[in-house]
Design a protein around this motif. Sequence first.
Motif, PDB file in Angstrom:
ATOM      1  N   CYS A  64       0.899  -0.812  -0.003  1.00  0.00           N
ATOM      2  CA  CYS A  64       0.060  -0.294  -0.127  1.00  0.00           C
ATOM      3  C   CYS A  64       0.798   1.412  -0.382  1.00  0.00           C
ATOM      4  O   CYS A  64       1.777   1.518   0.849  1.00  0.00           O
ATOM      5  CB  CYS A  64      -0.380  -0.539   1.784  1.00  0.00           C
ATOM      6  SG  CYS A  64      -1.873   1.632   1.123  1.00  0.00           S
ATOM      7  N   TYR A  65       0.456   2.493  -1.010  1.00  0.00           N
ATOM      8  CA  TYR A  65       1.359   3.457  -0.590  1.00  0.00           C
ATOM      9  C   TYR A  65       1.399   4.557   0.815  1.00  0.00           C
ATOM     10  O   TYR A  65       1.224   5.196   0.777  1.00  0.00           O
ATOM     11  CB  TYR A  65       1.187   3.917  -2.374  1.00  0.00           C
ATOM     12  CG  TYR A  65       1.137   4.116  -3.307  1.00  0.00           C
ATOM     13  CD1 TYR A  65       2.092   2.865  -3.139  1.00  0.00           C
ATOM     14  CD2 TYR A  65       0.742   4.366  -4.593  1.00  0.00           C
ATOM     15  CE1 TYR A  65       2.815   1.727  -4.718  1.00  0.00           C
ATOM     16  CE2 TYR A  65       1.154   3.169  -5.676  1.00  0.00           C
ATOM     17  CZ  TYR A  65       2.179   3.038  -5.921  1.00  0.00           C
ATOM     18  OH  TYR A  65       2.932   1.894  -6.996  1.00  0.00           O
ATOM     19  N   ASN A  66       0.603   4.248   1.076  1.00  0.00           N
ATOM     20  CA  ASN A  66      -0.218   4.513   2.121  1.00  0.00           C
ATOM     21  C   ASN A  66       0.432   4.070   3.060  1.00  0.00           C
ATOM     22  O   ASN A  66      -0.282   4.461   4.105  1.00  0.00           O
ATOM     23  CB  ASN A  66      -1.725   5.070   1.989  1.00  0.00           C
ATOM     24  CG  ASN A  66      -2.169   5.728   1.611  1.00  0.00           C
ATOM     25  OD1 ASN A  66      -1.597   7.480   1.282  1.00  0.00           O
ATOM     26  ND2 ASN A  66      -3.271   5.672   0.433  1.00  0.00           N
ATOM     27  N   CYS A  74      -4.602   0.356   2.010  1.00  0.00           N
ATOM     28  CA  CYS A  74      -6.503   1.217   2.192  1.00  0.00           C
ATOM     29  C   CYS A  74      -7.052   0.484   1.249  1.00  0.00           C
ATOM     30  O   CYS A  74      -8.640   1.461   2.029  1.00  0.00           O
ATOM     31  CB  CYS A  74      -5.234   2.795   2.082  1.00  0.00           C
ATOM     32  SG  CYS A  74      -5.488   3.023   0.426  1.00  0.00           S
ATOM     33  N   GLY A  75      -6.837   0.263   0.249  1.00  0.00           N
ATOM     34  CA  GLY A  75      -8.125  -0.349  -0.297  1.00  0.00           C
ATOM     35  C   GLY A  75      -8.138   1.433  -1.495  1.00  0.00           C
ATOM     36  O   GLY A  75      -8.650   0.613  -2.364  1.00  0.00           O
ATOM     37  N   ASN A  76      -7.331   2.366  -1.517  1.00  0.00           N
ATOM     38  CA  ASN A  76      -7.671   2.851  -2.622  1.00  0.00           C
ATOM     39  C   ASN A  76      -6.683   3.725  -3.262  1.00  0.00           C
ATOM     40  O   ASN A  76      -6.588   4.488  -3.902  1.00  0.00           O
ATOM     41  CB  ASN A  76      -8.273   4.247  -1.650  1.00  0.00           C
ATOM     42  CG  ASN A  76      -9.630   4.173  -0.459  1.00  0.00           C
ATOM     43  OD1 ASN A  76     -10.795   3.928  -1.395  1.00  0.00           O
ATOM     44  ND2 ASN A  76      -9.895   4.436   0.444  1.00  0.00           N
ATOM     45  N   CYS A  77      -5.767   3.538  -2.822  1.00  0.00           N
ATOM     46  CA  CYS A  77      -4.449   3.901  -3.204  1.00  0.00           C
ATOM     47  C   CYS A  77      -4.013   2.858  -4.665  1.00  0.00           C
ATOM     48  O   CYS A  77      -4.106   2.173  -4.982  1.00  0.00           O
ATOM     49  CB  CYS A  77      -3.279   3.913  -2.889  1.00  0.00           C
ATOM     50  SG  CYS A  77      -2.863   2.079  -2.738  1.00  0.00           S
ATOM     51  N   CYS A  80      -3.015  -0.587  -3.976  1.00  0.00           N
ATOM     52  CA  CYS A  80      -3.953  -1.563  -3.201  1.00  0.00           C
ATOM     53  C   CYS A  80      -5.228  -2.311  -4.250  1.00  0.00           C
ATOM     54  O   CYS A  80      -5.688  -3.447  -4.142  1.00  0.00           O
ATOM     55  CB  CYS A  80      -4.715  -0.787  -1.807  1.00  0.00           C
ATOM     56  SG  CYS A  80      -3.995  -1.260  -0.613  1.00  0.00           S
TER      57      CYS A  80
HETATM   58 ZN    ZN Z   1      -3.332   1.527  -0.219  1.00  0.00          ZN
END
Ligand code: ZN
Length: 223
Positions: A189-191, A198-201, A204
């Motif tokens: 994950c980039y976050n 995070c499920g959004n980057c 992910c």
């Molecule tokens: Zn992520």
Amino acid sequence: MKNKEEAVVVFSGGQDSTTCLLWAMKKYKKVYAVSFDYNQRHKLELECAKEICKKFDIEHTIMDMSLLNQLAPNSLTRDDIKVDENAPKDAPPNSFVDGRNLVFLTFAAIFAKQKGITDIITGVSQSDFSGYPDCRDVFIKSLNTTLNLSMDYEFDIITPLMWIDKIATWEMADKLGGFDVIRNMTLTCYNGIKGDGCGNCPSCKLRKKGLDAYLLKKNNAQV
Ligand code: ZN
């Protein structure tokens, strides 16, 4: 004498390089993992790498590459640069670090040669091409030739994931008995959130898309 019983894995603690580590553990008597500290924003990445090596009793070397971040600041190393949500059409995304795989593979090769090892394994892939020029097969082949010439030595850069997509990467890890390790202990994950992230980057999303498709395929096969 050439040492073909041992290999060096370029290891970030992410899904792809961990899958490569599992792959190498099956193929070689001894595997060395090499990670790089380039002041990546998420130090947790290195912690994940350490934990995974500890779990599998793998000799782990972390090399200091902080210079890379000074020369090529980017969204993976700097808090003030936001990761591109969508890659631009005609340029690499801003999570691309200029020269990263060139530098990492070169240092991994120097490390390998001191041990008489020729085989260097990296998890780069051209299939889910995210715009990173140094993940392409042509670059790896070119660098392999250059490294051989530079050290008068026959390196073999091996890329088990080059032509497979994320679904097949999950499948490979599962067949190697490492599904849970990849799912829970790796960080992509980039976050900087471990496991499912995070499920959004973009990272992910790519990981989850592959996982969902793989689980669907597996469930259908079992029915
Ligand atoms: Zn992520």
